[in-house]
Design a protein around this motif. Structure first.
Motif, short mmCIF file in Angstrom:
data_model
loop_
_atom_site.label_atom_id
_atom_site.label_comp_id
_atom_site.label_asym_id
_atom_site.label_seq_id
_atom_site.Cartn_x
_atom_site.Cartn_y
_atom_site.Cartn_z
N ILE A 1 0.87 -1.19 0.00
CA ILE A 1 0.00 0.00 0.00
C ILE A 1 0.90 1.23 0.00
CG2 ILE A 1 -1.68 1.37 1.31
CD1 ILE A 1 -2.83 -1.25 2.39
N VAL A 2 0.67 2.11 -0.97
CA VAL A 2 1.42 3.37 -1.02
C VAL A 2 0.58 4.43 -0.31
CG1 VAL A 2 2.55 5.06 -2.51
CG2 VAL A 2 2.32 2.70 -3.27
N ALA A 3 1.13 5.00 0.74
CA ALA A 3 0.40 6.02 1.52
C ALA A 3 1.41 7.06 1.98
CB ALA A 3 -0.30 5.36 2.70
N ASN A 4 2.12 7.61 1.00
CA ASN A 4 3.24 8.48 1.37
C ASN A 4 2.87 9.96 1.50
OD1 ASN A 4 2.92 8.30 -1.41
ND2 ASN A 4 5.01 8.87 -1.86
N GLY A 5 1.58 10.24 1.67
CA GLY A 5 1.14 11.57 2.10
C GLY A 5 1.29 12.68 1.08
N PHE A 6 1.68 13.85 1.56
CA PHE A 6 1.75 15.04 0.70
C PHE A 6 2.86 15.96 1.17
CE2 PHE A 6 0.15 18.41 3.49
CZ PHE A 6 -0.39 17.68 4.54
N GLU A 7 3.12 16.97 0.37
CA GLU A 7 4.01 18.05 0.78
C GLU A 7 3.16 19.31 0.89
OE1 GLU A 7 7.23 17.98 1.53
OE2 GLU A 7 7.36 15.84 1.04
N PRO A 8 3.38 20.12 1.91
CA PRO A 8 2.67 21.40 1.94
C PRO A 8 3.26 22.33 0.88
CG PRO A 8 4.07 21.14 3.89
CD PRO A 8 4.22 19.89 3.09
N PHE A 9 2.44 23.21 0.34
CA PHE A 9 2.94 24.17 -0.65
C PHE A 9 4.04 25.02 -0.02
CE2 PHE A 9 2.76 28.47 -2.51
CZ PHE A 9 3.12 28.16 -3.81
N GLU A 10 5.11 25.21 -0.76
CA GLU A 10 6.24 26.02 -0.27
C GLU A 10 5.88 27.50 -0.45
OE1 GLU A 10 9.20 25.52 1.39
OE2 GLU A 10 9.06 27.69 1.24
N ALA A 11 5.48 28.15 0.67
CA ALA A 11 4.89 29.49 0.59
C ALA A 11 5.84 30.54 0.02
CB ALA A 11 4.40 29.91 1.96
N SER A 12 7.16 30.32 0.17
CA SER A 12 8.10 31.34 -0.32
C SER A 12 8.09 31.43 -1.85
CB SER A 12 9.52 31.05 0.18
OG SER A 12 9.91 29.77 -0.23
N LYS A 13 7.50 30.41 -2.52
CA LYS A 13 7.42 30.46 -3.98
C LYS A 13 6.53 31.61 -4.45
CE LYS A 13 8.05 25.75 -5.55
NZ LYS A 13 7.30 24.54 -5.87
N ASP A 14 5.52 31.95 -3.64
CA ASP A 14 4.65 33.06 -4.01
C ASP A 14 5.26 34.34 -3.44
OD1 ASP A 14 2.68 34.84 -4.62
OD2 ASP A 14 1.03 33.50 -4.06
N ARG A 15 6.15 34.94 -4.20
CA ARG A 15 6.98 36.02 -3.67
C ARG A 15 6.18 37.24 -3.22
NH1 ARG A 15 11.99 36.03 -7.66
NH2 ARG A 15 12.62 33.89 -7.35
N ARG A 16 4.98 37.40 -3.81
CA ARG A 16 4.17 38.58 -3.46
C ARG A 16 3.82 38.58 -1.97
NH1 ARG A 16 -1.00 37.82 -5.28
NH2 ARG A 16 -0.58 35.73 -4.59
N LEU A 17 3.82 37.38 -1.37
CA LEU A 17 3.33 37.28 0.00
C LEU A 17 4.44 37.41 1.05
CD1 LEU A 17 0.68 34.47 -0.61
CD2 LEU A 17 0.35 36.94 -0.60
N ARG A 18 5.68 37.52 0.58
CA ARG A 18 6.84 37.83 1.43
C ARG A 18 7.03 36.85 2.60
NH1 ARG A 18 7.88 43.34 1.14
NH2 ARG A 18 9.78 42.87 2.29
N TYR A 19 6.60 35.61 2.37
CA TYR A 19 6.84 34.60 3.41
C TYR A 19 8.34 34.36 3.54
CZ TYR A 19 7.15 30.12 5.76
OH TYR A 19 7.48 29.13 6.64
N GLY A 20 8.83 34.31 4.77
CA GLY A 20 10.27 34.14 4.98
C GLY A 20 11.00 35.47 5.03
N GLN A 21 10.32 36.55 4.63
CA GLN A 21 10.95 37.88 4.66
C GLN A 21 10.34 38.74 5.76
OE1 GLN A 21 10.78 39.58 0.70
NE2 GLN A 21 11.08 37.56 -0.16
N ILE A 22 9.00 38.67 5.89
CA ILE A 22 8.34 39.40 6.98
C ILE A 22 8.07 38.37 8.08
CG2 ILE A 22 6.34 40.79 7.64
CD1 ILE A 22 6.10 41.63 4.70
N LYS A 23 8.60 38.63 9.26
CA LYS A 23 8.56 37.62 10.34
C LYS A 23 7.15 37.17 10.70
CE LYS A 23 12.64 38.13 13.20
NZ LYS A 23 13.13 38.69 14.47
#
Ligand code: SF4
Ligand code: SF4
Length: 410
Positions: free
Chosen positions: A179-201
């Motif tokens: 049975i393959v049940a290897n879940g998911f990855e959360p979206f890497e928020a820093s990819k959406d640069r407009r939202l400044r994740y990782g830059q604004i604390k």
């Protein structure tokens, strides 16, 4: 004894393993992480006073069942690298990463954590409810892993559980079905640069906020260390967004972000919360629940808009800039904290596993096929976004199919 392999020890994998074990089928769970439980292990229970059916406990309460079952064996820090043989009789090669803290020796006494010089300690349980409850070295934080000389943890460990010279090992399994049940990855928020994740604390993801609530029970702005009074929640970050290469709806974020907001409001009734969203798509709950809740609660606002960007105010706070749908006007609003409701991405090893197992992935990267004739099945978020309950039920359903396959292949 008939044996089965479950790849992934998250919600679906645990459900599959328990269900197979109840039928007397011996199961090996191969888990990449140092603990089973998966992403749910970092989520918080959202039922402060009464159960709100967030389902976080659904799989976490069963971790101990897995640990105690004599029919289930768990290989943590492990990956399947090869599968050969034929349906009903597979030979599986598993590689186990070096066990820096030996599961069979660690008693979780915590002495190592108390002497670690890293702030917050680089050696601790992976999750609050890790199974197995073994200490784990965070290799990104441990100064020894960065080349400095430090052996404080291994020197104090009373059982000699810490071994920096440990080597990777190989394990071989003979199984009838997989049975393959290897879940998911959360979206890497820093990819959406407009939202400044990782830059604004004070811009955090929904997973980080859940972890903070789970660990401390408090909602604190990282930049000030003070309880947040005004929160912005942005939906569909990494979902339904062609620019990010994610055209699909992650299905569960509306439901969970509302439950997080309700928990915050219960803990801190004075908090102001603003939801920014395109349209509300609650999965498995009432369509107008957000609207109803907004009406009944002061200080909750809904803004029908996908924010254009987050900018930083002079005092370092996040400011959401958006266009109002009704007046087509640009507005700005400052918050103590902005939560990004991040979407569900395919598991990082979906492609690799599909090659090893000879199964397909969809154009969006999820496992898209299982092969009942081969005895290879799939369950949970590795096949597409779903909530905890659906993942759990899929895990049981996959176990049913394995049992039918094994019965038929005898
Ligand atoms: S000191 Fe040793 S036994 Fe105690 S928690 Fe750390 S690794 Fe485990
Ligand atoms: S080697 Fe040093 S820094 Fe690394 S976990 Fe042990 S005590 Fe902490």
């Amino acid at each position: 004894m008939v044996q089965a392999l479950v790849i992934g020890g998250g919600t679906a994998g645990i459900a599959s393993a328990i269900s197979l074990a109840q039928r007397g089928i011996f199961v090996t769970i191969v888990e990449k992480d140092s603990s089973i439980g998966g992403r749910v292990s970092e989520l918080c229970c959202k039922g402060e006073i009464q159960c709100v059916k967030c389902d976080v406990c659904l799989s976490l309460d069963r971790l101990y069942e897995v640990a105690q079952s004599k029919y289930i064996r768990v290989f943590t820090n492990s990956e399947v690298i090869k599968v050969s043989g034929k349906p009903g009789s597979y030979r599986v090669t598993v590689i186990r990463k070096p066990q820096l803290v030996r599961e069979d020796a660690c008693t979780a006494c915590g002495k190592c954590g108390s002497v670690c010089p890293v702030e917050g300690s680089a050696i601790k349980p992976r999750f609050n409810r890790s199974v197995p409850m073994t200490y784990w070295i965070d290799e990104e934080k441990c100064i020894r892993m960065k080349g400095e000389s430090c052996e404080k943890c291994s020197e104090i460990c009373p059982t000699g559980a810490i071994d920096f010279k440990a080597k990777a090992s190989r394990k071989y399994l003979n199984v009838a079905a997989i049975i393959v049940a290897n879940g998911f990855e959360p979206f890497e928020a820093s990819k959406d640069r407009r939202l400044r994740y990782g830059q604004i604390k004070d811009v955090l993801t929904s997973l980080e906020i859940e972890k903070m609530l789970s660990d401390s029970g408090k909602l604190i702005a990282p930049s000030t260390g003070v309880i947040c009074k005004k929160i912005g929640i942005i939906q569909c970050v990494g979902s339904r967004d062609e620019r990010m290469g994610v055209a699909y709806c992650s299905k569960v974020c509306c439901k969970y972000s509302l439950k997080i907001a309700q928990l915050i409001k219960l803990k801190y009734p004075e908090t102001e919360i603003s939801f920014f969203f395109m349209d509300w798509r609650p999965y498995d709950s009432v369509d107008n629940e957000l609207l109803e809740w907004t009406r009944k609660n002061q200080g909750v606002k809904i803004v029908r808009s996908r924010p254009a960007e987050i900018i930083e105010s002079e005092n370092g706070k996040p400011v959401v800039r958006y266009v109002t749908l009704a007046e087509n006007k640009i507005e700005e609003e400052e918050f103590d904290l902005v939560m990004l409701s991040i979407g569900i991405m395919p598991p990082s090893d979906a492609q690799k596993l599909s090659t090893i197992l000879g199964i397909e992935v969809s154009p969006s990267g999820f496992i898209s096929s299982e092969d009942a004739h081969k005895g290879i099945f799939a369950a949970g978020c590795c096949t597409g976004p779903k909530d905890i309950e659906e993942s759990f039920m899929e895990g049981i359903a996959a176990a049913n199919r394995v049992a039918a396959f094994i019965g038929g292949s005898k």
